[in-house]
Design an enzyme around this catalytic site. Structure first.
Site, short mmCIF file in Angstrom:
data_model
loop_
_atom_site.label_atom_id
_atom_site.label_comp_id
_atom_site.label_asym_id
_atom_site.label_seq_id
_atom_site.Cartn_x
_atom_site.Cartn_y
_atom_site.Cartn_z
N HIS A 230 40.58 44.58 45.78
CA HIS A 230 41.32 43.46 45.18
C HIS A 230 41.47 42.27 46.12
CE1 HIS A 230 44.54 45.12 47.61
NE2 HIS A 230 45.23 44.02 47.41
C1 UD1 Z 1 49.09 40.63 45.62
C2 UD1 Z 1 49.52 40.54 47.09
C3 UD1 Z 1 48.71 41.52 47.93
C4 UD1 Z 1 48.78 42.91 47.36
C5 UD1 Z 1 48.36 42.86 45.90
C6 UD1 Z 1 48.42 44.20 45.21
C7 UD1 Z 1 50.29 38.38 47.97
C8 UD1 Z 1 49.92 37.28 48.87
N1 UD1 Z 1 49.29 39.21 47.65
O1 UD1 Z 1 47.74 40.20 45.54
O2 UD1 Z 1 49.23 41.54 49.25
O3 UD1 Z 1 47.97 43.78 48.11
O4 UD1 Z 1 49.24 41.96 45.21
O5 UD1 Z 1 47.97 44.08 43.89
O6 UD1 Z 1 51.42 38.47 47.57
N2 UD1 Z 1 47.20 39.28 37.50
C9 UD1 Z 1 47.28 39.86 36.26
N3 UD1 Z 1 48.40 40.59 35.96
C10 UD1 Z 1 49.41 40.75 36.83
C11 UD1 Z 1 49.32 40.14 38.09
C12 UD1 Z 1 48.21 39.42 38.42
O7 UD1 Z 1 46.38 39.74 35.46
O8 UD1 Z 1 50.40 41.42 36.48
C13 UD1 Z 1 45.96 38.55 37.86
C14 UD1 Z 1 46.08 37.05 37.75
O9 UD1 Z 1 44.86 36.55 37.30
C15 UD1 Z 1 46.32 36.61 39.17
C16 UD1 Z 1 45.50 37.63 39.96
O10 UD1 Z 1 45.64 38.84 39.22
O11 UD1 Z 1 45.93 35.29 39.39
C17 UD1 Z 1 45.98 37.84 41.37
O12 UD1 Z 1 47.37 38.18 41.38
P1 UD1 Z 1 48.32 37.71 42.58
O13 UD1 Z 1 49.68 38.22 42.36
O14 UD1 Z 1 48.16 36.25 42.82
O15 UD1 Z 1 47.70 38.41 43.87
P2 UD1 Z 1 47.08 39.86 44.11
O16 UD1 Z 1 45.63 39.69 44.34
O17 UD1 Z 1 47.52 40.85 43.08
#
Ligand code: UD1
Length: 391
Positions: A230
């Site tokens: 991820h």
């Molecule tokens: C975040 C954390 C990371 C952790 C990871 C676990 C930070 C900087 N990063 O990264 O340290 O290891 O979580 O998962 O805080 N999305 C969904 N549904 C959700 C949440 C996110 O579809 O419930 C999608 C969205 O398109 C979003 C992308 O996932 O833009 C990334 O989510 P985001 O919370 O920005 O960061 P993670 O990569 O999950």
């Protein structure tokens, strides 16, 4: 005493669950008022609600609903919303865990309101400032009043940055409390059932349409591998993700059934780079929805090896003894590395290195290791540290 604990994203939930239980166990005389704030960074049921239910975390008292966005958007919106909560609640302590954007945003907001901050999982360092989590860790540790470290290497990191011993407590790894609480429950889960419940058929993966029938292949005991990816450094560029996908499809999945719970970010990037079909149509790869805690623990207990860029999995592999290839160039959790007696080895994203270590891991044996104080009782030590602070 009034404590506000903060969670925001998936890896926070297994760290806060034991802390809340420790507060409740202590609280027969109602001496602690505890409130839980969810920033809402992770909002899908599979990334959030499922963990609250399985880990018996009470519903958050406040959900800031900040959702997805750039880092500045997530941190900024969290700070604006959390400041209002703090002004209304005026807690004595804000407890933050891990290294996600909620950890940074809420610790800074609390300090600016002159509220004491306790950081659970303090002192981890990758020394890589291109990782957003490293910035979150550095800032949070610099301003926290109480730094609760999971291992002695983290204690040394804090000391070398000049943090006085009066602020540091070596408490162990709180995530292992959750692992120990749930180990027996997970053991009972049938791996075929995990696949049945979480299978993401090829058509669903590629086009978002309905699930197709689960493939006939069923993993025998220990006859499967698991991959989770991820991190932006692995999934956000085609030049990196493409060769990893080729290695998984053309080599790993030729040896072993490969179970792949897909993070939303990775799903999006596979699709953007035109790689979804290659993965989803492979007969020996089973794509799964993001898994709940118990299902993931069960797969970890049974897998021949895990390929991952998750820090939490590195730790769980160490305690369970599952050989773990960590697809990163560095780690903030060196205690989990083979050099320190752990189960994990850093392989970055260079395919030659990944291949070499993959073959070593395939022939390697399980070797469970328990770093000092990873004993399932960390949450109590965390609460004790808060209650005894300043005495
Ligand atoms: C975040 C954390 C990371 C952790 C990871 C676990 C930070 C900087 N990063 O990264 O340290 O290891 O979580 O998962 O805080 N999305 C969904 N549904 C959700 C949440 C996110 O579809 O419930 C999608 C969205 O398109 C979003 C992308 O996932 O833009 C990334 O989510 P985001 O919370 O920005 O960061 P993670 O990569 O999950």
């Amino acid at each position: 005493m009034k404590i506000i604990s903060v969670v925001g994203a998936r890896p926070n939930f297994m760290k806060i669950a034991p802390f809340i239980k420790a507060v409740n166990n202590h609280n027969t005389r109602h001496s602690i008022i505890h409130k839980l704030v969810h920033t809402g960074q992770h909002y899908d049921d599979s990334m959030s609600k499922a963990f609250f239910e399985e880990l018996e975390i009470p519903e958050a008292d406040v959900n800031l609903k900040i959702g997805s966005g750039t880092h500045a958007e997530q941190v900024g919106q969290t700070m604006i919303a959390f400041e209002k909560v703090l002004k209304a609640e005026r807690p004595d302590w804000v407890v933050v865990v891990g290294d996600v954007n909620a950890t940074l945003a809420c610790s800074v907001t609390a300090k600016k309101e002159w509220i004491k901050v306790c950081h659970i999982e303090a002192g981890l360092r990758s020394h890589d400032l291109t990782m957003p989590e490293e910035i979150n860790r550095l800032v949070t540790d610099r301003i926290s009043d109480l730094l609760l470290a999971p291992d002695t290497l983290s204690v040394e990191n804090l000391r070398s940055e000049g943090v006085p011993d009066s602020k540091i407590r070596f408490v162990g790894n709180i995530m292992i409390d959750t692992l120990e609480t749930n180990r027996k429950k997970a053991e009972k889960i049938n791996i075929g059932d995990i696949i049945e419940r979480n299978y993401k058929g090829p058509r669903q993966t590629i086009q978002g349409s309905r699930k197709t029938a689960v493939p006939d292949t069923r993993p025998e005991k220990g006859d499967f591998s698991v991959v989770t990816l991820h991190r932006p450094s692995n999934v956000d560029s085609r030049e990196v993700l493409g060769p990893i996908v080729n290695f998984l499809t053309d080599e790993v999945a030729e040896d072993l059934l490969l179970l792949w719970p897909i993070h939303p970010r990775t799903k999006k990037m596979l699709s953007e780079f035109g790689l979804s079909e290659k993965v989803a149509l492979h007969k020996n790869i089973i794509l799964l929805e993001p898994l709940g805690y118990l299902d993931m623990l069960r797969l970890n207990m049974g897998a021949r090896l895990i390929l991952t860029d998750s820090g939490g999995l590195q730790e769980e592999c160490t305690v369970l003894g599952t050989p773990c290839l960590t697809l990163r160039r560095n780690t903030e959790r060196p205690v989990t590395l083979r050099d320190h007696g752990g189960a994990s080895v850093l392989v970055g994203n260079n395919i030659d290195v990944i291949r070499e270590e993959y073959h070593k891991a395939l022939s390697g044996r399980r070797n469970p290791v328990r770093p000092e104080l990873w004993d399932g009782n960390t949450a109590e030590r965390c609460l004790k540290a808060i209650l005894e602070y300043g005495r």
